[in-house]
Scaffold this motif. Structure first.
Motif, PDB file in Angstrom:
ATOM      1  N   THR A 190       0.830  -1.199   0.000  1.00  0.00           N
ATOM      2  CA  THR A 190       0.000   0.000   0.000  1.00  0.00           C
ATOM      3  C   THR A 190       0.865   1.249   0.000  1.00  0.00           C
ATOM      4  OG1 THR A 190      -0.168   0.018   2.426  1.00  0.00           O
ATOM      5  CG2 THR A 190      -1.885  -1.167   1.190  1.00  0.00           C
ATOM      6  N   HIS A 191       2.048   1.154   0.593  1.00  0.00           N
ATOM      7  CA  HIS A 191       3.047   2.218   0.539  1.00  0.00           C
ATOM      8  C   HIS A 191       4.350   1.634   1.070  1.00  0.00           C
ATOM      9  CE1 HIS A 191       1.436   2.405   4.583  1.00  0.00           C
ATOM     10  NE2 HIS A 191       2.350   3.269   4.983  1.00  0.00           N
ATOM     11  N   ALA A 192       5.412   2.428   1.039  1.00  0.00           N
ATOM     12  CA  ALA A 192       6.747   1.877   1.278  1.00  0.00           C
ATOM     13  C   ALA A 192       7.324   2.254   2.637  1.00  0.00           C
ATOM     14  CB  ALA A 192       7.701   2.320   0.167  1.00  0.00           C
ATOM     15  N   HIS A 193       6.494   2.496   3.628  1.00  0.00           N
ATOM     16  CA  HIS A 193       7.019   2.805   4.953  1.00  0.00           C
ATOM     17  C   HIS A 193       7.540   1.548   5.630  1.00  0.00           C
ATOM     18  CE1 HIS A 193       4.724   6.885   5.378  1.00  0.00           C
ATOM     19  NE2 HIS A 193       5.750   6.935   4.538  1.00  0.00           N
ATOM     20  N   TRP A 194       8.483   1.746   6.542  1.00  0.00           N
ATOM     21  CA  TRP A 194       9.265   0.650   7.122  1.00  0.00           C
ATOM     22  C   TRP A 194       8.405  -0.459   7.717  1.00  0.00           C
ATOM     23  CZ3 TRP A 194       9.269  -0.694  12.378  1.00  0.00           C
ATOM     24  CH2 TRP A 194       8.540   0.165  13.213  1.00  0.00           C
ATOM     25  N   ASP A 195       7.299  -0.096   8.348  1.00  0.00           N
ATOM     26  CA  ASP A 195       6.495  -1.093   9.045  1.00  0.00           C
ATOM     27  C   ASP A 195       5.637  -1.924   8.104  1.00  0.00           C
ATOM     28  OD1 ASP A 195       5.313   1.498   8.742  1.00  0.00           O
ATOM     29  OD2 ASP A 195       3.645   0.912  10.016  1.00  0.00           O
ATOM     30  N   HIS A 196       5.608  -1.567   6.826  1.00  0.00           N
ATOM     31  CA  HIS A 196       4.827  -2.305   5.836  1.00  0.00           C
ATOM     32  C   HIS A 196       5.696  -3.115   4.875  1.00  0.00           C
ATOM     33  CE1 HIS A 196       0.830  -0.245   6.511  1.00  0.00           C
ATOM     34  NE2 HIS A 196       1.660   0.520   7.200  1.00  0.00           N
ATOM     35  N   VAL A 197       7.011  -2.816   4.796  1.00  0.00           N
ATOM     36  CA  VAL A 197       7.824  -3.391   3.719  1.00  0.00           C
ATOM     37  C   VAL A 197       8.889  -4.386   4.153  1.00  0.00           C
ATOM     38  CG1 VAL A 197       7.534  -1.234   2.435  1.00  0.00           C
ATOM     39  CG2 VAL A 197       9.658  -1.622   3.687  1.00  0.00           C
ATOM     40  N   GLN A 198       9.270  -4.405   5.413  1.00  0.00           N
ATOM     41  CA  GLN A 198      10.520  -5.079   5.768  1.00  0.00           C
ATOM     42  C   GLN A 198      10.534  -6.577   5.477  1.00  0.00           C
ATOM     43  OE1 GLN A 198      11.610  -4.129   9.806  1.00  0.00           O
ATOM     44  NE2 GLN A 198      12.443  -2.153   9.233  1.00  0.00           N
ATOM     45  N   ASN A 199       9.387  -7.215   5.426  1.00  0.00           N
ATOM     46  CA  ASN A 199       9.373  -8.668   5.208  1.00  0.00           C
ATOM     47  C   ASN A 199       9.213  -9.078   3.752  1.00  0.00           C
ATOM     48  OD1 ASN A 199       9.731  -9.600   7.888  1.00  0.00           O
ATOM     49  ND2 ASN A 199       7.594  -9.132   8.349  1.00  0.00           N
ATOM     50  N   ILE A 200       9.342  -8.154   2.820  1.00  0.00           N
ATOM     51  CA  ILE A 200       9.140  -8.559   1.425  1.00  0.00           C
ATOM     52  C   ILE A 200      10.203  -9.542   0.954  1.00  0.00           C
ATOM     53  CG2 ILE A 200       7.911  -6.437   0.832  1.00  0.00           C
ATOM     54  CD1 ILE A 200      10.421  -5.516  -0.673  1.00  0.00           C
ATOM     55  N   ASP A 201      11.368  -9.561   1.615  1.00  0.00           N
ATOM     56  CA  ASP A 201      12.410 -10.500   1.197  1.00  0.00           C
ATOM     57  C   ASP A 201      12.029 -11.951   1.463  1.00  0.00           C
ATOM     58  OD1 ASP A 201      12.818  -9.695   4.038  1.00  0.00           O
ATOM     59  OD2 ASP A 201      14.399 -11.206   3.944  1.00  0.00           O
TER      60      ASP A 201
END
Length: 292
Positions: free
Chosen positions: A73-84
């Motif tokens: 939904t957006h690229a803030h730290w709490d939304h993106v860190q587990n994409i790896d």
């Protein structure tokens, strides 16, 4: 029809020592245009929730390899860190969000300088307003909280549901119509809230339980609240509770510079994107707390 399941619930919790920042993580499933089953993850949470995300996938009979698409939904730290965790998935986000993440404003504490590098570790599909992901599931542009915030609109049996990210953090925002945390444009953020409420029967906020608005404008939550705190007792000396049901509006200092800086950095952003090495490989699943 497509379905939504809550993998990790979102919580409206802050402390005077930092932000737990527990965003909602959602599983959207349905057939593609050819009738093949597809599994989408909307937002990925931060690394503090990683083992819980593994467990939540397992409850649904899934592993990270079963996720076809990760929508941010957006690229803030709490939304993106587990994409790896999802190296075989395609990453979907708005083009403005992707580019901004490579040169965030110095005051934007929610978008660390490494964010753009992380995004490029997966194949990226840029998606704009109205784009269909699978039949009955589409993107809605909701800028303001960040430059390229989006939501995911899902046509469910219970009605049209919108997963909003932080375009609408908390249920009470449906009444105030003001985003309490703005890194891009407060007026655009307010218009995005209005847009969510205009098109949605059900709302899945970024940091709260899903809800619907009643006829008189009240909040009708669709899930019960459940949270266990460990390491504390209710009678712990110094432990206090404060009402956070109406947070003050915070707009990032320097927000008025954002559009000019974004335009100025356009050429450099494209160069950065083209040069990012991909280093993420398949993740090891199942390591629990205390594993490092």
């Amino acid at each position: 029809m497509p379905t939504i399941d809550i993998l990790l619930p979102g919580f409206a919790i802050d402390t005077d020592q930092g932000y737990p920042a527990f965003c909602g993580v959602f599983l959207v499933r349905g057939p593609d245009a050819a009738g093949r089953p597809r599994t989408l993850l909307v937002d990925a949470a931060h690394v503090g929730r990683r083992p819980f995300l593994w467990d939540a996938l397992a409850v649904h009979g899934l592993t990270a390899d079963d996720i076809d698409t990760v929508v941010l939904t957006h690229a803030h730290w709490d939304h993106v860190q587990n994409i790896d965790l999802f190296p075989h998935a395609t990453l979907v986000l708005h083009p403005d969000e992707r580019r901004y993440a490579h040169t965030p404003h110095a005051n934007d504490w929610a978008t660390p300088a490494w964010t753009g590098l992380l995004l490029e570790q997966l194949p990226v599909r840029e998606a704009a307003d109205g784009e269909e992901l699978i039949p009955g599931v589409s993107v809605i542009a909701l800028p303001g909280h960040s430059p390229g915030s989006i939501g995911v609109v899902v046509e469910t049996e219970a009605g049209r549901a919108t997963i909003t990210g932080d375009a609408l953090h908390f249920a009470y925002v449906a009444r105030t119509r003001r985003n309490p945390l703005v890194f891009w444009d407060a007026d655009a953020a307010a218009r995005s809230i209005d847009r969510v409420l205009a098109v949605s029967d059900l709302v899945y906020p970024g940091h709260d339980r899903p809800f619907r608005l009643t006829a008189n404008g009240g909040i009708d939550y669709l899930e019960s609240f459940a949270l266990t705190l460990t390491g504390l007792r209710p009678d712990t000396e110094g432990l206090a509770f404060a009402d956070g049901s109406a947070r003050p509006l915070w707009v990032m200092p320097g927000v008025e510079e954002q559009r000019a800086l974004y335009a100025k950095n356009a050429d450099d952003i494209e160069r950065r994107i083209s040069r990012v090495p991909r280093v993420v490989g398949p993740a090891r699943q199942g390591a629990g707390p205390g594993s490092g």
